[in-house]
Design a protein around this motif. Structure first.
Motif, PDB file in Angstrom:
ATOM      1  N   SER A 153      -6.719  -4.671   4.758  1.00  0.00           N
ATOM      2  CA  SER A 153      -5.968  -5.374   3.719  1.00  0.00           C
ATOM      3  C   SER A 153      -4.596  -4.744   3.479  1.00  0.00           C
ATOM      4  O   SER A 153      -3.720  -5.393   2.920  1.00  0.00           O
ATOM      5  N   TYR A 154      -4.366  -3.486   3.942  1.00  0.00           N
ATOM      6  CA  TYR A 154      -3.019  -2.905   3.807  1.00  0.00           C
ATOM      7  C   TYR A 154      -2.012  -3.720   4.612  1.00  0.00           C
ATOM      8  O   TYR A 154      -0.973  -4.127   4.095  1.00  0.00           O
ATOM      9  N   LEU A 176       0.566   5.075   7.725  1.00  0.00           N
ATOM     10  CA  LEU A 176      -0.784   5.405   7.271  1.00  0.00           C
ATOM     11  C   LEU A 176      -1.623   6.040   8.369  1.00  0.00           C
ATOM     12  O   LEU A 176      -2.645   6.661   8.087  1.00  0.00           O
TER      13      LEU A 176
ATOM     14  N   PHE B  83      -5.011  -8.482  -4.051  1.00  0.00           N
ATOM     15  CA  PHE B  83      -6.209  -8.271  -3.261  1.00  0.00           C
ATOM     16  C   PHE B  83      -7.331  -7.652  -4.087  1.00  0.00           C
ATOM     17  O   PHE B  83      -7.088  -7.000  -5.099  1.00  0.00           O
ATOM     18  N   ARG B  85      -9.418  -5.111  -3.601  1.00  0.00           N
ATOM     19  CA  ARG B  85      -9.328  -3.681  -3.876  1.00  0.00           C
ATOM     20  C   ARG B  85      -7.865  -3.257  -3.898  1.00  0.00           C
ATOM     21  O   ARG B  85      -7.492  -2.199  -3.443  1.00  0.00           O
ATOM     22  N   ALA B  87      -5.257  -2.962  -2.438  1.00  0.00           N
ATOM     23  CA  ALA B  87      -4.481  -2.697  -1.219  1.00  0.00           C
ATOM     24  C   ALA B  87      -3.085  -2.178  -1.523  1.00  0.00           C
ATOM     25  O   ALA B  87      -2.108  -2.563  -0.886  1.00  0.00           O
ATOM     26  N   LEU B  88      -2.967  -1.308  -2.509  1.00  0.00           N
ATOM     27  CA  LEU B  88      -1.673  -0.657  -2.755  1.00  0.00           C
ATOM     28  C   LEU B  88      -1.425   0.321  -1.618  1.00  0.00           C
ATOM     29  O   LEU B  88      -2.360   0.964  -1.137  1.00  0.00           O
ATOM     30  N   PHE B  89      -0.149   0.448  -1.193  1.00  0.00           N
ATOM     31  CA  PHE B  89       0.147   1.323  -0.060  1.00  0.00           C
ATOM     32  C   PHE B  89       0.091   2.780  -0.500  1.00  0.00           C
ATOM     33  O   PHE B  89       0.905   3.216  -1.314  1.00  0.00           O
ATOM     34  N   PRO B  90      -0.851   3.549   0.033  1.00  0.00           N
ATOM     35  CA  PRO B  90      -1.028   4.918  -0.448  1.00  0.00           C
ATOM     36  C   PRO B  90       0.131   5.846  -0.090  1.00  0.00           C
ATOM     37  O   PRO B  90       0.278   6.893  -0.690  1.00  0.00           O
ATOM     38  N   HIS B  91       0.962   5.450   0.908  1.00  0.00           N
ATOM     39  CA  HIS B  91       2.051   6.353   1.301  1.00  0.00           C
ATOM     40  C   HIS B  91       3.318   6.093   0.493  1.00  0.00           C
ATOM     41  O   HIS B  91       4.328   6.750   0.717  1.00  0.00           O
ATOM     42  N   PHE B 100       8.457  -3.316  -2.430  1.00  0.00           N
ATOM     43  CA  PHE B 100       8.200  -3.567  -1.007  1.00  0.00           C
ATOM     44  C   PHE B 100       8.669  -4.953  -0.547  1.00  0.00           C
ATOM     45  O   PHE B 100       9.411  -5.084   0.424  1.00  0.00           O
ATOM     46  N   ARG B 148       3.383  -5.964  -8.063  1.00  0.00           N
ATOM     47  CA  ARG B 148       3.901  -6.040  -6.699  1.00  0.00           C
ATOM     48  C   ARG B 148       3.952  -7.488  -6.212  1.00  0.00           C
ATOM     49  O   ARG B 148       4.825  -7.863  -5.436  1.00  0.00           O
TER      50      ARG B 148
END
Lengths: 255, 473
Positions: A153-154, A176, B83, B85, B87-91, B100, B148
Motif C-alpha cells: 500500500s506504500y 524504503l 488507506f 492502515r 500507508a504513511l511513508f515511514p521515511h 507528497f 495527505r
C-alpha cells in the motif's frame, strides 16, 4: 541444573578459543617484532611501503566496483523476484540462492576453466566477473527480503497521490528498501576486500588484493607483518560496519 | 454539470473464476457521504479499488462527471484514498508526507507550504510538522493520512475502513470529526466499512453489499426502518426476524397472532418474513391494547436500556429493549404498532433444485448429489397418456427447509458443506449451507450450529415435490 545461563558455557568456551583468542593473537603479533619485542614498525611499514599501499587501493577499488555491480544487477533481480505477478513460484528464488550452497573455490575454479576454454584473457574483467558471480546472491537476498515484506500500500498510496509507477518506485520503494541494500553492501564489500582466492585463480595473481598480500606474508612465515595487515583490515571492517549499522536497522535487514 | 459525480454501470469483477462483484449499478451524488457497507468478502473494498483505479473491471464502466474512467491510471484520477492502515511513508516526516502529492504536481514551494499548514490545522495536527510518522499514535496517523489526501483537493475522497485500527473511544471521536470535515470541505466521500453503526452515524446514503450484489441503497433511516430482506435486517442493528403470513392487505399473522400492519400488495395468504426491532415491542398494562402475552426469560442492563428475552404464549423467542426492567419469570402484556412491523417478501419458500431423473435416483446438479427416488411421489401420466418422466428427463425438485437434515459427520450425508449464514427466527434457526461445489441449501433446524461448521447434509423424505421441467424452458 542450577541455572539456565550455565547452558551457554560451551558456546562461551568456543567463542573464547576460536574468536577472542585469535583476535588477541593478531593484536599481539601485530605489535611485536620477530624477537617478541614491542614495536610499531609493522604498522609504519605498511604506511610507508608503496606496494602495500597500492595493493590496498586496488583492493578498495575492486571492492567498490564489485559492490556497485552487485547492486545494479541484484536490485532489479530482487525486485522482480519479490513481485508475485512476475515470479509465481519459489523455485526461481532457490535458483538465485543455490550458488551460495556450492563452495566458492569450486565455482571460482570452474569459472577460470571456462575462461580458459573460451580463450578469454585473465585480468580485471574476469576478476570482477568472478566476484559478482560469487557475491551476487548475498546482495539479492537481503534486498529481496525487504521488498517482499514491504506493504504494497506504500507504493499504491504514492500512485494514488499522483505519482507514475516509475516515480513511486524511486520516491517510495527504493528509499524504503535501503536497509536491505545496506545489508547487501555489508555482506559484499567487506569479504571482497579480504578475498584472495578469486584474484589468484581468475587473474593468475596478476592483480593482487589486500587479502593476497596477507596470505603471502603468512605463507612465508612473516607472521608479524601479516598480523599487522590483518589488524588494519579489521579496523576497516569495523569502520564500514559502524557506518552502515544505523542504516540497516529497520526490519528486513539480514544482520 | 451533472449531479452524479460517480456513475457505476453494470460493473462486474471476478478473481480466479470467483465472482466478487456482479452487475453493480450505483451512482453517487456530488457532495454526498456514501458508505459501502457489508460483511468481509462482500466486494466493498474491490469496488472502492476499482473506483480508485487499482483494479480494472471485467465488465461495465465507471463514469466520473459523465466521462468514463476506463483506462485512466490511478495517478491521473482526480480522487484520493485514505488507506486502511494509513500507508504513511515511514521515511518522510509529517510535513513531507502531506506535501507528497503537491510536490509531484510541481506546485510552487510557498503554495505547498500554505496548503500543508492549512490542512494540518484542519486535522488539528499543526504542531506535528517535523515529527516522524512512526512516533504518532493511531489516531494521529489517521489524521495525517486524511490530511495527505485532502491537501490535493480531490473531487472524491475514498476511505477504506479508515477507523478499523482505532480503539472504540477514538473511533467515536473520529466519526464526529470525519462528519464535520465532510461538511466543511464539501468533497464527496465514499466510505467503506463493515461496521453498521459507523455507517448509520456517518452516511447520507448507505449501500448494503453482500456476496457481490447490492442488497439495498437508502438513507440510514430507510435502511434501518425498512430493510428489504432478512440479510439487511439482520446485518443492520438488532432485530427479531420471524416467519409470517400475509393474510390480506394490512393484516399479517406471525407468532400465532394476527396483527395490523401498513403493508399492501403481497396478495392473500402469502408467506413473508417479518422484522420487528427490539425497541418497537411495547409493554402495556391496558388489556385493550394487549396483543399477546409473554414470559420474561432474561433481563440484562445495557447502559441506556434493558435487553430482555421473552417467550411468547406461542413459544417464540423475542428480544425486547426497554428503559424499564421487568423481573425474570413475570408474565407481561405486549403490543406492536402497525408502523413498526416491517413485512418483507420471502426470497424463497423452499429449496428449488434441478436434476436428471434416472428411475432409481435423481442426479441433482448444484449442489451435486443423488437423491433416491424410492418412496418419493413422482408426477403421474400426462393428459395424453405418456409417462411424465423418461429416464434422462429433467426434473425440478422442491425440498422444504425442514426436510434437510444437518449431520455432524460430514461423510454420512448425500453431500457436505459449511454453515454459511445463520438467521434466528424466534423458534428455529434458518441456515444457509454452502456446499463444497459452491451450491446453496437452506435449512430450518432447532439445533444450534455455528457459522463455519462443517456439516453433512441428508434429505428427509418429507414434503418433497418433484415435477417435470418444461421442455421449452
Amino acid at each position: 541444573m542450577k541455572k539456565r545461563s550455565n547452558w551457554s558455557l560451551p558456546y562461551v568456551l568456543f567463542m573464547v578459543i576460536f574468536v577472542v583468542l585469535p583476535l588477541i593473537l593478531i593484536l599481539v603479533y601485530a605489535f611485536q617484532d620477530g624477537q617478541g619485542r614491542f614495536t610499531l614498525a609493522n604498522i609504519t611499514k605498511f604506511f610507508t611501503d608503496k606496494d602495500s599501499l597500492s595493493t590496498f587501493a586496488v583492493s578498495i577499488e575492486v571492492a567498490l566496483e564489485n559492490t556497485l555491480l552487485c547492486i545494479l544487477i541484484g536490485y532489479p533481480a530482487a525486485w522482480i523476484l519479490s513481485r508475485k505477478e512476475y515470479n509465481k513460484s519459489a523455485v526461481t528464488i532457490v535458483l538465485f540462492i543455490m550458488p551460495m550452497w556450492i563452495n566458492a573455490l569450486m565455482r571460482t575454479l570452474a569459472t577460470a576453466q571456462l575462461f580458459t576454454v573460451l580463450g578469454v584473457g585473465l585480468g580485471k574483467g574476469t576478476l570482477l566477473f568472478g566476484m559478482v558471480y560469487d557475491y551476487l546472491p548475498f546482495m539479492i537476498y537481503p534486498i529481496y527480503n525487504v521488498l517482499s515484506k514491504m506493504d504494497k500500500s506504500y507504493a499504491e498510496a504514492a500512485v494514488d497521490l499522483g505519482a507514475t509507477p516509475w516515480r513511486a518506485f524511486w520516491k517510495v520503494t527504493v528509499p524504503l528498501s535501503m536497509p536491505g541494500v545496506w545489508s547487501g553492501v555489508l555482506m559484499v564489500f567487506m569479504p571482497t576486500v579480504s578475498t584472495f582466492a578469486i584474484s589468484e585463480f581468475l587473474t593468475n595473481n596478476k592483480i593482487k588484493l589486500f587479502g593476497t598480500i596477507i596470505q603471502e606474508n603468512i605463507n612465508s612465515s612473516m607472521w608479524n607483518y601479516g598480523a599487522a595487515l590483518s589488524f588494519i583490515m579489521l579496523i576497516i571492517i569495523g569502520i564500514s560496519s559502524l557506518m552502515t549499522k544505523d542504516k540497516e536497522q529497520a526490519e528486513g535487514g539480514l544482520i | 454539470m451533472t449531479d452524479k459525480i460517480i456513475d457505476i454501470q453494470h460493473l462486474s469483477k471476478s478473481f480466479n473464476g470467483k465472482q466478487v462483484l456482479a452487475d453493480i449499478n450505483l451512482y453517487i451524488r456530488r457532495g454526498e457521504f456514501v458508505t459501502l457497507l457489508g460483511p468481509s468478502g462482500c466486494g466493498k473494498t474491490t469496488l472502492l479499488r476499482m473506483i480508485a483505479g487499482f483494479l480494472e473491471p471485467d465488465q461495465g464502466t465507471i463514469l466520473m462527471d459523465g466521462r468514463t474512467l476506463d483506462g485512466i491510471p490511478p495517478y491521473d484520477r482526480p480522487l484520493n484514498t485514505v488507506f486502511q492502515r494509513y500507508a504513511l511513508f515511514p521515511h518522510l516526516d509529517v510535513y513531507d508526507n502531506v506535501a507528497f502529492g503537491l510536490k509531484l504536481k510541481g506546485t510552487p514551494k510557498d503554495e505547498i507550504d500554505k496548503r500543508v499548514r492549512k490542512v494540518l490545522k484542519l486535522v488539528a495536527m499543526s504542531d506535528y510538522e517535523d515529527r516522524d510518522v512512526e512516533t504518532l499514535s493511531g489516531g494521529q496517523q489517521q489524521r495525517i493520512a486524511i490530511a495527505r489526501a485532502i491537501v490535493n483537493q480531490p473531487k472524491v475522497l475514498l476511505l477504506d475502513e479508515p477507523l478499523a485500527a482505532l480503539d472504540l473511544k477514538m473511533r467515536k471521536d473520529m466519526q464526529t470529526e470525519l462528519k464535520e470535515m465532510h461538511r466543511k470541505l464539501g468533497i464527496t466521500f465514499v466510505y467503506v466499512t463493515h461496521d453498521q453503526e459507523e455507517a448509520l452515524t456517518l452516511s447520507d446514503t448507505i449501500v448494503v453489499l453482500n456476496e457481490g450484489h447490492i442488497q439495498q441503497i437508502g438513507t440510514p433511516t430507510d435502511i434501518y426502518n425498512e430493510p428489504v430482506n432478512s440479510f439487511v435486517a439482520d446485518f443492520i442493528g438488532e432485530s427479531n426476524i420471524l416467519n409470517g403470513t400475509m393474510i390480506k392487505d394490512r393484516r399479517v399473522s406471525f407468532i400465532g397472532h394476527d396483527f395490523d400492519c401498513v403493508d399492501e400488495g403481497f396478495g392473500e395468504d402469502t408467506p413473508v418474513d417479518i422484522v420487528v426491532r427490539p425497541e418497537d415491542i411495547y409493554f402495556t398494562t391496558d388489556p385493550a391494547k394487549t396483543q399477546f402475552t409473554a414470559t420474561v426469560k432474561s433481563c440484562t442492563f445495557k447502559g441506556v436500556h434493558y435487553e430482555m428475552f421473552v417467550d411468547t404464549d406461542s413459544g417464540n423467542e423475542l428480544m425486547i429493549q426497554d428503559y424499564d426492567p421487568y423481573p425474570v419469570g413475570s408474565v407481561v402484556n405486549l403490543y406492536i404498532d402497525p408502523d413498526d412491523i416491517q413485512v418483507m417478501r420471502k426470497e424463497r419458500t423452499c429449496n428449488v433444485l434441478e436434476g436428471v431423473w434416472n428411475q432409481d435416483t435423481i442426479d441433482i446438479e448444484k449442489p451435486e448429489f443423488s437423491l433416491q427416488t424410492e418412496g418419493l411421489k413422482l408426477p403421474g401420466r400426462k393428459a395424453d397418456g405418456d409417462e411424465a418422466l423418461q429416464p434422462g428427463s429433467r426434473v425440478k425438485v422442491e425440498i422444504p427447509f425442514g426436510s434437510v437434515d444437518l449431520l455432524d459427520d460430514i461423510d454420512a450425508g448425500l453431500t457436505s458443506g459449511e454453515v454459511y449464514f445463520i438467521l434466528y427466527k424466534g423458534d428455529h434457526y434458518h441456515l444457509t449451507v454452502k456446499t463444497e461445489d459452491g451450491g446453496f441449501l437452506w435449512v430450518d433446524t432447532q439445533d444450534i450450529w455455528d457459522k463455519g461448521d462443517l456439516v453433512g447434509v441428508a434429505i428427509k423424505n418429507k414434503g418433497i415435490k418433484i415435477s417435470a421441467c418444461d421442455e421449452e424452458a
